[in-house]
Each structure stands twice: as C-alpha cells, then as structure tokens.
Design a protein around this motif. Structure first.
Motif, PDB file in Angstrom:
ATOM      1  N   SER A 152       0.954  -1.203   0.008  1.00 23.83           N
ATOM      2  CA  SER A 152       0.076   0.048   0.045  1.00 23.83           C
ATOM      3  C   SER A 152       0.974   1.321   0.117  1.00 23.83           C
ATOM      4  CB  SER A 152      -0.969   0.018   1.155  1.00 23.83           C
ATOM      5  OG  SER A 152      -0.033   0.266   2.405  1.00 23.83           O
ATOM      6  N   ARG A 153       0.344   2.442  -0.314  1.00 22.12           N
ATOM      7  CA  ARG A 153       1.097   3.662  -0.200  1.00 22.12           C
ATOM      8  C   ARG A 153       1.805   3.692   1.062  1.00 22.12           C
ATOM      9  NH1 ARG A 153      -2.854   6.092  -1.476  1.00 22.12           N
ATOM     10  NH2 ARG A 153      -2.561   6.176  -3.718  1.00 22.12           N
ATOM     11  N   GLU A 154       1.042   3.581   2.282  1.00 22.58           N
ATOM     12  CA  GLU A 154       1.565   3.840   3.584  1.00 22.58           C
ATOM     13  C   GLU A 154       2.824   2.747   3.801  1.00 22.58           C
ATOM     14  OE1 GLU A 154      -1.508   3.546   2.729  1.00 22.58           O
ATOM     15  OE2 GLU A 154      -1.909   5.622   2.947  1.00 22.58           O
ATOM     16  N   GLU A 155       2.662   1.601   3.387  1.00 21.98           N
ATOM     17  CA  GLU A 155       3.850   0.607   3.433  1.00 21.98           C
ATOM     18  C   GLU A 155       5.043   0.927   2.821  1.00 21.98           C
ATOM     19  OE1 GLU A 155       1.349  -3.526   4.158  1.00 21.98           O
ATOM     20  OE2 GLU A 155       1.567  -2.651   2.169  1.00 21.98           O
TER      21      GLU A 155
ATOM     22  N   PHE B  70      13.635   9.278   2.424  1.00 24.61           N
ATOM     23  CA  PHE B  70      13.044   9.465   1.157  1.00 24.61           C
ATOM     24  C   PHE B  70      11.565   9.399   1.131  1.00 24.61           C
ATOM     25  CE2 PHE B  70      11.499   7.941  -3.104  1.00 24.61           C
ATOM     26  CZ  PHE B  70      11.868   9.104  -3.949  1.00 24.61           C
ATOM     27  N   LEU B  71      10.938  10.678   0.530  1.00 20.16           N
ATOM     28  CA  LEU B  71       9.518  10.416   0.647  1.00 20.16           C
ATOM     29  C   LEU B  71       8.997  10.662  -0.831  1.00 20.16           C
ATOM     30  CD1 LEU B  71       6.631  10.855   2.008  1.00 20.16           C
ATOM     31  CD2 LEU B  71       6.868  13.192   1.744  1.00 20.16           C
ATOM     32  N   CYS B  72       8.533   9.462  -1.432  1.00 21.33           N
ATOM     33  CA  CYS B  72       7.840   9.404  -2.901  1.00 21.33           C
ATOM     34  C   CYS B  72       6.643  10.170  -3.022  1.00 21.33           C
ATOM     35  CB  CYS B  72       7.642   7.992  -3.285  1.00 21.33           C
ATOM     36  SG  CYS B  72       7.504   7.840  -5.020  1.00 21.33           S
ATOM     37  N   SER B  73       6.921  11.043  -4.318  1.00 27.89           N
ATOM     38  CA  SER B  73       5.720  11.580  -4.654  1.00 27.89           C
ATOM     39  C   SER B  73       5.499  11.518  -6.199  1.00 27.89           C
ATOM     40  CB  SER B  73       5.844  13.155  -4.475  1.00 27.89           C
ATOM     41  OG  SER B  73       7.136  13.661  -5.303  1.00 27.89           O
ATOM     42  N   CYS B  74       5.601  10.241  -6.339  1.00 26.91           N
ATOM     43  CA  CYS B  74       5.299   9.922  -7.848  1.00 26.91           C
ATOM     44  C   CYS B  74       3.881   9.743  -8.130  1.00 26.91           C
ATOM     45  CB  CYS B  74       5.899   8.430  -8.027  1.00 26.91           C
ATOM     46  SG  CYS B  74       5.178   7.030  -7.421  1.00 26.91           S
ATOM     47  N   ALA B  75       3.417   9.494  -9.393  1.00 28.33           N
ATOM     48  CA  ALA B  75       1.782   9.703  -9.545  1.00 28.33           C
ATOM     49  C   ALA B  75       1.033   8.646  -8.953  1.00 28.33           C
ATOM     50  CB  ALA B  75       1.927   9.437 -11.007  1.00 28.33           C
ATOM     51  N   ARG B  76       1.900   7.303  -8.790  1.00 31.72           N
ATOM     52  CA  ARG B  76       1.033   6.408  -7.863  1.00 31.72           C
ATOM     53  C   ARG B  76       0.853   6.630  -6.496  1.00 31.72           C
ATOM     54  NH1 ARG B  76       3.311   0.139  -6.488  1.00 31.72           N
ATOM     55  NH2 ARG B  76       1.322  -0.375  -5.470  1.00 31.72           N
TER      56      ARG B  76
ATOM     57  N   VAL C  37      -4.217   7.920  -7.849  1.00 32.27           N
ATOM     58  CA  VAL C  37      -4.935   6.666  -7.883  1.00 32.27           C
ATOM     59  C   VAL C  37      -3.933   5.555  -7.967  1.00 32.27           C
ATOM     60  CG1 VAL C  37      -6.667   4.901  -8.993  1.00 32.27           C
ATOM     61  CG2 VAL C  37      -7.215   7.477  -8.801  1.00 32.27           C
ATOM     62  N   ASP C  38      -3.867   4.608  -7.142  1.00 26.81           N
ATOM     63  CA  ASP C  38      -2.857   3.415  -6.959  1.00 26.81           C
ATOM     64  C   ASP C  38      -3.436   2.329  -8.070  1.00 26.81           C
ATOM     65  OD1 ASP C  38      -0.998   1.378  -6.448  1.00 26.81           O
ATOM     66  OD2 ASP C  38      -1.446   1.510  -4.263  1.00 26.81           O
ATOM     67  N   ASP C  39      -3.132   2.561  -9.386  1.00 28.27           N
ATOM     68  CA  ASP C  39      -3.792   1.816 -10.315  1.00 28.27           C
ATOM     69  C   ASP C  39      -3.098   0.397 -10.320  1.00 28.27           C
ATOM     70  OD1 ASP C  39      -1.590   2.749 -11.440  1.00 28.27           O
ATOM     71  OD2 ASP C  39      -2.427   3.644 -13.231  1.00 28.27           O
ATOM     72  N   VAL C  40      -2.044   0.044  -9.635  1.00 26.31           N
ATOM     73  CA  VAL C  40      -1.344  -0.956  -9.730  1.00 26.31           C
ATOM     74  C   VAL C  40      -2.062  -2.007  -8.699  1.00 26.31           C
ATOM     75  CG1 VAL C  40       0.834  -2.272  -9.079  1.00 26.31           C
ATOM     76  CG2 VAL C  40       0.978   0.001 -10.022  1.00 26.31           C
ATOM     77  N   ARG C  41      -2.852  -1.718  -7.817  1.00 25.70           N
ATOM     78  CA  ARG C  41      -3.227  -2.365  -6.811  1.00 25.70           C
ATOM     79  C   ARG C  41      -5.073  -2.486  -6.845  1.00 25.70           C
ATOM     80  NH1 ARG C  41      -2.781  -0.660  -2.018  1.00 25.70           N
ATOM     81  NH2 ARG C  41      -3.351  -2.470  -0.973  1.00 25.70           N
ATOM     82  N   GLY C  42      -5.330  -2.899  -8.140  1.00 27.02           N
ATOM     83  CA  GLY C  42      -6.701  -2.818  -8.320  1.00 27.02           C
ATOM     84  C   GLY C  42      -7.601  -4.080  -7.961  1.00 27.02           C
ATOM     85  N   ILE C  43      -8.644  -4.008  -7.624  1.00 26.41           N
ATOM     86  CA  ILE C  43      -9.498  -5.311  -7.329  1.00 26.41           C
ATOM     87  C   ILE C  43     -10.996  -5.261  -8.008  1.00 26.41           C
ATOM     88  CG2 ILE C  43     -10.741  -6.572  -5.790  1.00 26.41           C
ATOM     89  CD1 ILE C  43      -8.651  -5.543  -3.619  1.00 26.41           C
TER      90      ILE C  43
ATOM     91  N   ARG D 249     -11.598  -1.547  -9.166  1.00 24.74           N
ATOM     92  CA  ARG D 249     -11.775  -0.298  -8.301  1.00 24.74           C
ATOM     93  C   ARG D 249     -10.136  -0.291  -7.552  1.00 24.74           C
ATOM     94  NH1 ARG D 249     -16.792   1.651  -7.313  1.00 24.74           N
ATOM     95  NH2 ARG D 249     -18.595   0.237  -7.946  1.00 24.74           N
ATOM     96  N   TYR D 250      -9.798   0.807  -7.344  1.00 23.06           N
ATOM     97  CA  TYR D 250      -8.378   1.265  -6.863  1.00 23.06           C
ATOM     98  C   TYR D 250      -8.443   2.046  -5.749  1.00 23.06           C
ATOM     99  CZ  TYR D 250      -7.416  -0.087 -11.811  1.00 23.06           C
ATOM    100  OH  TYR D 250      -7.412  -0.655 -12.995  1.00 23.06           O
ATOM    101  N   PRO D 251      -7.352   1.767  -4.980  1.00 26.45           N
ATOM    102  CA  PRO D 251      -7.371   2.606  -3.812  1.00 26.45           C
ATOM    103  C   PRO D 251      -7.047   4.290  -4.058  1.00 26.45           C
ATOM    104  CG  PRO D 251      -5.731   0.803  -3.603  1.00 26.45           C
ATOM    105  CD  PRO D 251      -6.397   0.931  -4.959  1.00 26.45           C
ATOM    106  N   LEU D 252      -7.803   5.088  -3.387  1.00 27.78           N
ATOM    107  CA  LEU D 252      -7.273   6.446  -3.451  1.00 27.78           C
ATOM    108  C   LEU D 252      -6.404   6.851  -2.239  1.00 27.78           C
ATOM    109  CD1 LEU D 252     -11.127   7.792  -4.190  1.00 27.78           C
ATOM    110  CD2 LEU D 252      -8.922   7.903  -5.953  1.00 27.78           C
ATOM    111  N   PRO D 253      -5.721   8.093  -2.688  1.00 28.90           N
ATOM    112  CA  PRO D 253      -4.807   8.697  -1.718  1.00 28.90           C
ATOM    113  C   PRO D 253      -5.558   8.695  -0.261  1.00 28.90           C
ATOM    114  CG  PRO D 253      -4.451   9.973  -3.715  1.00 28.90           C
ATOM    115  CD  PRO D 253      -5.654   8.811  -3.914  1.00 28.90           C
ATOM    116  N   GLU D 254      -5.071   8.775   0.855  1.00 27.40           N
ATOM    117  CA  GLU D 254      -5.809   8.981   2.141  1.00 27.40           C
ATOM    118  C   GLU D 254      -6.703  10.345   2.070  1.00 27.40           C
ATOM    119  OE1 GLU D 254      -4.677   9.021   6.912  1.00 27.40           O
ATOM    120  OE2 GLU D 254      -3.345   8.710   5.357  1.00 27.40           O
ATOM    121  N   THR D 255      -6.061  11.424   1.613  1.00 27.48           N
ATOM    122  CA  THR D 255      -6.534  12.849   1.638  1.00 27.48           C
ATOM    123  C   THR D 255      -7.957  12.718   0.897  1.00 27.48           C
ATOM    124  OG1 THR D 255      -5.204  13.317  -0.110  1.00 27.48           O
ATOM    125  CG2 THR D 255      -4.586  14.186   2.069  1.00 27.48           C
ATOM    126  N   ALA D 256      -7.786  11.974  -0.494  1.00 28.30           N
ATOM    127  CA  ALA D 256      -8.824  12.126  -1.142  1.00 28.30           C
ATOM    128  C   ALA D 256     -10.244  11.140  -0.770  1.00 28.30           C
ATOM    129  CB  ALA D 256      -8.575  11.423  -2.828  1.00 28.30           C
TER     130      ALA D 256
END
Length: 281
Positions: A217-220, A230-236, A240-246, A255-262
């Motif tokens: 996940s993004r948090e992991e 290092f803090l990643c700020s890439c598009a993923r 939308v985390d479009d690599v981990r869709g279910i 459906r894909y996970p959204l950023p926590e803020t969204a």
C-alpha cells in the motif's frame, strides 16, 4: 559529373541519414539537468520496447556489504575520474537531522579512527568520510555479478556484496517504474530492462523497493523508504493506486485505492461508491 548544388545536397542528405543511423545505435538514455522538484532526471533518447536493454554499466566499486572501511579503501584506491563521479552522486548534507545521517556519522567516526594514518596522509577529515558513507548508503546496489573487478574469473559473487554504478544511480525512483534492474550477468554489469514500452523523451525510472513495491500500500511503501530519508511523490503515491486494483465480484468494475486525503474528502462529502472502503483493501 554532378553539379556542385547536387553534390552539396547529396552530402547533406547523407549526413542526416548517418546521424539518424548513429542515434538509433545508441543503447543508453541521456541525463539532462532540470530545475524541477525532481532535479536531475534520466530520459530515453529513443523508443524502447518491452524486454529491451535500456542501459548497461560496469561497477565502479565492489565491496563486502558489511564493511564500511573496505568501501572507503576501495574509493581511495580508485582513479581520480572515478572518485569524482562518485562524489557527484546525490546525497543529503552531513548536517541533516535524521536517524540515518546520525548513524552514518557514528560509522564514519569508527572508520576514521581505524584508518587515521591513511586518512591523514590522504588529507581527509572525519567529515569527508561521513559524506562518502552517505553517498554509499544512498546510491549502492546489491551485487550478484560474475567476473567483477577484484575477483577470480568465473566465480560467482553473492548478494553479500554491494556496488556503485554512478550512471545507473542517477535514475530516479517511481512506484510505477518502467525499467527493472539486475546485476546477475556474466560480465557483472548492472542492466536496466524495459518493463513496458518507453517513449522517447519519457523519464526512465525503477523502483527502490523491487517487486515488493507492487503489492504494498502507499503507507507501506512510504514507511519502507523512510529509512532512506525519502518521501515518494510519484503519480502512484499522489493519485490513484492503479497497480493494486481489485475487480468487484458484483459489478465487474476494477476499483483502485485512493490517496488518504482524497478518501477523507469523499467520506466527508458523503459520496457513495465505496471509495473509503478502497483504502481498507
């Protein structure tokens, strides 16, 4: 006999064709300087297809993974051009207030004390060793190569070795990379291989997390990279985390996970569609 104008035109066309031919033979991307937040980036100078080699580089230094003193000695024994290339690699300043920088300062003190005569003869101070260890910790790769410099021909070198590849170290991280890297090669070179089609002018990126990053996940991912300051700020990470869709078993929609803020914004807005639940997947 051709007129002068025709000869000039023929030479011009031949020159253009030669330049195009040579550019297509280039097997490496180019590094360009930018003034964006990403700093120096590596971009492809032509299109690359899946499985194609984008870059191959021999190790500049190879040393035992748990020996900072061996690394420093290898560095001092290297050529001037090689040392300069390593010192130009990205790193945090020695006065950065992080646990990693403090840990490396303690390691630098130990290395300097154990090699004090050699350090003084080279005109080095403890701060120089600290900077070098930060560069090493930020830019090194696990090394699995064969016939590496300093080892007998034909012997395998396990993952208990680390190496510096100054050219490849300039490639930035992305949680949605377009190349993978491996040094499990006969010649010991680190090779970057295209994981998908890369367009000319596109930034070349790989994941610091390897294959594990695909299922995190993004948090992991951010927790893992926090150890490298290092803090990643890439598009993923920012979108939308479009690599981990279910795929939803009821409607068939992926459906894909959204950023926590969204996710929080949609929850506060009372939006339907299970957007908040995506964060729990």
């Amino acid at each position: 006999m051709l007129p002068v104008a025709s000869l000039t035109h023929l030479l011009l066309v031949s020159s253009v064709l030669l330049l195009l031919f040579v550019s297509n033979l280039r097997a490496e991307p180019v590094v360009i300087d930018t003034h964006s937040a990403r700093g120096r980036i590596t971009v492809a100078d032509r299109n690359y297809e899946v499985g194609e080699e984008v870059l191959a580089e021999a190790a500049s230094l190879v040393w035992p993974a748990n020996s900072d003193s061996s690394f420093v000695l290898k560095f001092l024994e290297g050529g001037e051009e090689e040392r300069e290339a390593i010192l130009q690699l990205a790193h945090l300043p020695t006065d950065a207030k992080t646990e990693r920088i403090a840990r490396l300062r303690a390691a630098a003190e130990e290395v300097y004390d154990s090699m004090r005569e050699r350090m003084e003869a080279a005109g080095w101070e403890e701060e120089d060793v600290h900077r070098l260890l930060i560069i090493k910790d930020t830019n090194c790769f696990p090394f699995y190569g064969r016939r590496a410099s300093g080892y007998e021909e034909g012997t395998s070198v396990g993952a208990d070795r680390l190496a510096l590849f100054p050219r490849c170290a300039k490639v930035n991280h992305s949680c949605r990379p377009n190349v993978m890297f491996s040094s499990q090669t006969e010649d010991g070179k680190l090779r970057l291989i295209a994981m998908r089609r890369i367009e000319r002018g596109e930034e070349v990126t790989f994941s610091y997390l390897g294959e594990d990053g695909d299922v995190m996940s993004r948090e992991e991912r951010r927790e893992r990279m926090r150890g490298k300051d290092f803090l990643c700020s890439c598009a993923r990470c920012e979108g939308v985390d479009d690599v981990r869709g279910i795929r939803c078993p009821a409607c068939g929609i992926i459906r894909y996970p959204l950023p926590e803020t969204a996710a929080k914004e949609e929850e506060e807005a009372g939006s339907a569609g299970g957007v908040v639940e995506r964060e729990k997947w």
